[in-house]
Design an enzyme around this catalytic site. Sequence first.
Site, PDB file in Angstrom:
ATOM      1  CG  LEU A 145      -1.728   1.270   1.457  1.00 45.24           C
ATOM      2  CD1 LEU A 145      -2.626   1.536   0.260  1.00 45.24           C
ATOM      3  CD2 LEU A 145      -2.566   1.141   2.702  1.00 45.24           C
ATOM      4  CD  GLU A 166      -2.155   5.167  -1.775  1.00 45.39           C
ATOM      5  OE1 GLU A 166      -1.244   5.560  -0.994  1.00 45.39           O
ATOM      6  OE2 GLU A 166      -3.133   4.515  -1.384  1.00 45.39           O
ATOM      7  CG  PHE A 196     -11.806   4.974  -2.460  1.00 41.36           C
ATOM      8  CD1 PHE A 196     -13.169   5.068  -2.718  1.00 41.36           C
ATOM      9  CD2 PHE A 196     -11.335   3.895  -1.742  1.00 41.36           C
ATOM     10  CE1 PHE A 196     -14.046   4.095  -2.253  1.00 41.36           C
ATOM     11  CE2 PHE A 196     -12.206   2.917  -1.283  1.00 41.36           C
ATOM     12  CZ  PHE A 196     -13.564   3.020  -1.539  1.00 41.36           C
ATOM     13  N   PRO A 226      -1.379  11.466  -3.819  1.00 38.49           N
ATOM     14  CG  PRO A 226      -1.091  10.028  -2.010  1.00 38.49           C
ATOM     15  CD  PRO A 226      -2.139  10.592  -2.923  1.00 38.49           C
ATOM     16  CG  HIS A 238     -13.106   6.626   0.934  1.00 36.11           C
ATOM     17  ND1 HIS A 238     -12.412   7.093   2.017  1.00 36.11           N
ATOM     18  CD2 HIS A 238     -12.769   5.310   0.811  1.00 36.11           C
ATOM     19  CE1 HIS A 238     -11.707   6.095   2.541  1.00 36.11           C
ATOM     20  NE2 HIS A 238     -11.892   5.014   1.831  1.00 36.11           N
TER      21      HIS A 238
END
Lengths: 326, 366
Positions: free
Chosen positions: A58, A60, A83, A89, A129
């Site tokens: 995880l 980005e 999302f 990022p 989100h």
Amino acid sequence: MAEITLVEAVTLALAHEMEQDPTVVVFGEDVGVNGGVFRATAGLQQKFGDERVIDTPLAEVMIAGMAVGMAAQGMKPVVEAQFEGFMYPMVDHVVNHAARLRHRTRGRMSCPAVFRAPWGGGIHAPEHHSDSNEATWAHFPGVRTVIPSSPSRAYGLLLAAIRDPDPVVFLEPKRIYRWQREEVVDDGEELPLDVCFVLRDGTDVTLVTWGAMVKETMEAAVALEKEGVSAEVIDVATVAPIDMETILESVEKTGRCVIVHEAPKHCGVGAEIAAGLADSGIFHLKSPIKRVTGYDTIMPLYRSEMNYMPSAERIVHAAKETLEYS
Amino acid sequence: MAATIASFKVDYFQFLDAEGRLVDGVQVPALARDVKQLVGLYRLMTLTRVFDKKAVALQRTGKLGTYASCLGHEAAHVAIGSAMRDEDCFAPMYREYAAQFYRGVKMSDVLMYWGGDERGNDFSGPKHDFPWCVPIATQCLHAAGAAMAYKLHGQPRVAVTVVGDGGSSKGDFLEAINAASAWKLPLVLVIVNNQWAISVPRGKQNTARTLAQKGIAGGLPSIQVDGNDLIASRWAMDKAIAAAREGRGASVIEMVTYRLSDHTTADDARRYREQDEVDSAWKNEPLLRLRKYLVDQGAWDQVKEEELLAECAERVQGAVDEYLDRVNNDPQPIDAMFDYMFKNLPHHLEEQREIARRFPAKGGSH
């Protein structure tokens, strides 16, 4: 032929392209075993293996940065951010590298990656989100921003995005991921990027929108019809670059325009369309251009999110306002 | 009782000391005895230094834009470039000219780039090498992506990237280490630790004893070498590249050197660092010690040195002439700004290109 949803059309397009192009890899967190948080990549790892559908840590920045490197060295990474709020990022790598590599190197290198994300509000998601951030991407030269609004357009446009020799940000309206079923033939036929789709012919007012707002805009057009108003509906689809010709052609005919988007109004893509109309279509306009948009506020938590987003009622109201000018 | 479940050490390697002598009691790599190869690498280090000095002079006389000097980094950069094969991929930051020269990038390409002409990025080196990377540390992830591509394609190719001590503070660098570890990528991450990130000294990046240990945190073999020692730097590169090529995964090498120049020509290091420190660093610089070693081996002398300097001056002048001739007499057409934005140019850019053609700027500048 089965009728499928928008998110299933995304899966279908990915599977089709992975089948016919061995360089296509799906890259992102949870895309493999889990099939993506919205199941957009469901079944792909089972079919194509874990070297084509790659579960990543995880991170980005890492996902986007590595996609730049992979794309520059002969692969076609189709990146998934879980999302749109987690795409921020990625901006550094998309804007500073993916979007510029062809230009900087005089065509020696390019970065044909696709950066996908579920986008927009209306699904009762947690904070961060539910933004509609297409204007963020649309502002930067060198990257296309594409937003489908139906299963068939999701299929055709995603195929085109993957096949495009340049980077594409592909934003999927998650509110309508499963709203509508449509027959989609898995024939590998792409739809053109950089063009608008006229969804409904009309003569009195042009309603311009994209993504999930197509739903409310079409509802507004039906409501207007009941009151004797003929509305033309345009799905912009590629919000950067915008096909102003189709929009201008419609406004030449109707003389009125309402632009609908759920993103904030200020510096939104609607402002660009309004400026384009002011630039080239002003003498065809019979009334001021109206924008029906999200407010210039933070997207509220879900109990209030529908107050934020344009409703069919607001669109109808705006269209009627334009009709007050003769 | 608490149990130790992990411990680590960082080894430091130096084979040629600041006096140009092989370090006592250490088994030196074969390169130390390969005087012919060392002379070749010394020649490239010298050429790079002459080039660098000329580039700064060009900037001072208004013939070049802002330029990032590589003064003092020559051993590290030559070691990196010379350890790679053509088919490997280099993702540099913005001052690793010697590594690129070894890979075929022309001196005039570097001048074109800093002279404000994109054609410098369409350089003469391997077409798959990344261009100079100005945002800090982002290149680490591009190299990791390249390494991923080679791994997935089953190609015995290696991606090499360079980051500074300042860049080692960035998430991109740490995320590249993490990715390289997670996927066992054929990647070599080199931290060229030159002690200064513009005005921020190494001690303010963090308080870790080494920067190499950041690689250990991610699970990668990580060492520190004397980056002014060509032999140690090249030996470390050879070892890391071999491991990567053979499928044994990525490595981190911290090459400890010193930025003898300003950060760029837009910087004035006298504002933030002591002259004593710089004077002392000059005694440790890489060319001097290799030259002493080669002289002691009977492979170099004053006559050869003077011949080399004359040859380098001539070659650098040739590159400068080529650069100036091209930007002055064969400028990029206005269309070039638009033509490489996309492979398939959108309609609105065709319109903007027409406007740009109608209103060309008078003259050019750098």
